[in-house]
Design an enzyme around this catalytic site. Sequence first.
Site, PDB file in Angstrom:
ATOM      1  N   ASP A 177      15.997 -21.733 -14.085  1.00  0.00           N
ATOM      2  CA  ASP A 177      15.876 -20.437 -14.757  1.00  0.00           C
ATOM      3  C   ASP A 177      16.825 -19.434 -14.097  1.00  0.00           C
ATOM      4  O   ASP A 177      16.630 -19.045 -12.945  1.00  0.00           O
ATOM      5  CB  ASP A 177      14.421 -19.952 -14.665  1.00  0.00           C
ATOM      6  CG  ASP A 177      14.199 -18.705 -15.503  1.00  0.00           C
ATOM      7  OD1 ASP A 177      14.922 -17.696 -15.280  1.00  0.00           O
ATOM      8  OD2 ASP A 177      13.324 -18.720 -16.375  1.00  0.00           O
ATOM      9  N   ASP A 189      15.156 -16.064 -12.873  1.00  0.00           N
ATOM     10  CA  ASP A 189      14.304 -16.263 -11.690  1.00  0.00           C
ATOM     11  C   ASP A 189      15.148 -16.549 -10.449  1.00  0.00           C
ATOM     12  O   ASP A 189      14.844 -16.050  -9.357  1.00  0.00           O
ATOM     13  CB  ASP A 189      13.331 -17.422 -11.924  1.00  0.00           C
ATOM     14  CG  ASP A 189      12.174 -17.021 -12.838  1.00  0.00           C
ATOM     15  OD1 ASP A 189      11.962 -15.811 -13.026  1.00  0.00           O
ATOM     16  OD2 ASP A 189      11.493 -17.926 -13.364  1.00  0.00           O
ATOM     17  N   ARG A 206      13.139 -15.023 -24.049  1.00  0.00           N
ATOM     18  CA  ARG A 206      12.811 -16.176 -24.875  1.00  0.00           C
ATOM     19  C   ARG A 206      11.328 -16.469 -24.723  1.00  0.00           C
ATOM     20  O   ARG A 206      10.844 -16.666 -23.609  1.00  0.00           O
ATOM     21  CB  ARG A 206      13.650 -17.350 -24.378  1.00  0.00           C
ATOM     22  CG  ARG A 206      13.570 -18.558 -25.230  1.00  0.00           C
ATOM     23  CD  ARG A 206      14.583 -19.559 -24.746  1.00  0.00           C
ATOM     24  NE  ARG A 206      14.151 -20.269 -23.558  1.00  0.00           N
ATOM     25  CZ  ARG A 206      14.536 -21.489 -23.256  1.00  0.00           C
ATOM     26  NH1 ARG A 206      15.372 -22.129 -24.043  1.00  0.00           N
ATOM     27  NH2 ARG A 206      14.110 -22.087 -22.164  1.00  0.00           N
TER      28      ARG A 206
HETATM   29  C1  PRP Z   1      17.306 -16.984 -20.590  1.00  0.00           C
HETATM   30  C2  PRP Z   1      18.800 -16.812 -20.612  1.00  0.00           C
HETATM   31  C3  PRP Z   1      19.081 -16.554 -22.057  1.00  0.00           C
HETATM   32  C4  PRP Z   1      18.049 -17.402 -22.753  1.00  0.00           C
HETATM   33  C5  PRP Z   1      18.725 -18.658 -23.234  1.00  0.00           C
HETATM   34  O1  PRP Z   1      16.681 -15.762 -20.590  1.00  0.00           O
HETATM   35  O2  PRP Z   1      19.253 -15.824 -19.747  1.00  0.00           O
HETATM   36  O3  PRP Z   1      18.950 -15.189 -22.434  1.00  0.00           O
HETATM   37  O4  PRP Z   1      17.050 -17.739 -21.785  1.00  0.00           O
HETATM   38  O5  PRP Z   1      17.879 -19.422 -23.988  1.00  0.00           O
HETATM   39  P1  PRP Z   1      18.100 -19.659 -25.540  1.00  0.00           P
HETATM   40  O6  PRP Z   1      19.537 -20.006 -25.733  1.00  0.00           O
HETATM   41  O7  PRP Z   1      17.173 -20.815 -25.831  1.00  0.00           O
HETATM   42  O8  PRP Z   1      17.701 -18.422 -26.270  1.00  0.00           O
HETATM   43  P2  PRP Z   1      15.081 -15.611 -20.493  1.00  0.00           P
HETATM   44  O9  PRP Z   1      14.481 -15.590 -21.857  1.00  0.00           O
HETATM   45  O10 PRP Z   1      14.546 -16.646 -19.562  1.00  0.00           O
HETATM   46  O11 PRP Z   1      14.885 -14.159 -19.926  1.00  0.00           O
HETATM   47  P3  PRP Z   1      15.244 -13.587 -18.481  1.00  0.00           P
HETATM   48  O12 PRP Z   1      16.746 -13.451 -18.434  1.00  0.00           O
HETATM   49  O13 PRP Z   1      14.549 -12.273 -18.481  1.00  0.00           O
HETATM   50  O14 PRP Z   1      14.736 -14.533 -17.428  1.00  0.00           O
HETATM   51  N1  URA Z   2      17.155 -20.164 -19.746  1.00  0.00           N
HETATM   52  C1  URA Z   2      17.438 -20.456 -18.457  1.00  0.00           C
HETATM   53  O1  URA Z   2      17.457 -19.562 -17.590  1.00  0.00           O
HETATM   54  N2  URA Z   2      17.694 -21.736 -18.132  1.00  0.00           N
HETATM   55  C2  URA Z   2      17.691 -22.734 -19.046  1.00  0.00           C
HETATM   56  O2  URA Z   2      17.952 -23.894 -18.689  1.00  0.00           O
HETATM   57  C3  URA Z   2      17.393 -22.402 -20.389  1.00  0.00           C
HETATM   58  C4  URA Z   2      17.143 -21.107 -20.711  1.00  0.00           C
END
Ligand code: PRP
Ligand code: URA
Length: 220
Positions: free
Chosen positions: A208, A211, A109
Amino acid sequence: MSSGRSFRSLHVSQHPAVLHKLALLRNEAVEPKKFRELVREISWLVGYEALADARLQPIRVSTPIEETDGFKLADRIGLVPILRAGLGMVDAMLELMPTAQVWHLGLFRDERTLRPVEYYNKLPDSATVDLCLILDPMLATGGSATAAIEVLKKWGAVQPVRIKLVNLIAAPEGVRAVEAAHPDVDIYTASLDRELNERGYIMPGLGDAGDRQFGTGRSD
Ligand code: PRP
Ligand code: URA
């Protein structure tokens, strides 16, 4: 937390083991090792509920005593973890469905626009499964989930393949977005939280999810 009854497509787990583990998962003091264990354990329980209507085929089986009726799984199951955070849900789902195929989808995202960016997709040309479970702990704005569902539908996963979304925490905004764009996709989650904050994070949420699983995003 809400039971989610106002959303037609949403199934919020009410299982005491899920609720107990969810409170541990949210705790900011929980270290990545324990956090990963909890992601795995809750995924197993929510995934179990999501698979309750997988199709079966009747078979005959011989016990040491006599022959009897039994079942074998008729659906070819596809697991689609959304990188990165969905990775932590795969092992639990493979324990439940050892013959499942795993197709990774890379989406992150954009933290400025909150829109999903696709960076990895090695799906074969046509669908090889009957039931697809998209795995992602967090459903926030719904942008990533909606994009993943679109990818799967283009792949040929509309009919007769069924698509389900398996999350750990969902925001009402994300459920609304997925329901509006894809009313045919059911959503399974451990919790429906209150709302998103101005940065698109789920409140109360767990921060997150990527993370926290992988120990990134810390400056110390
Ligand atoms: C997070 C999560 C989803 C997304 C949700 O991933 O795991 O994929 O955000 O948010 P949304 O519903 O607003 O799209 P992120 O983009 O942080 O990537 P990551 O898993 O690599 O940390
Ligand atoms: N992605 C995450 O990992 N946490 C949130 O709260 C929203 C998006």
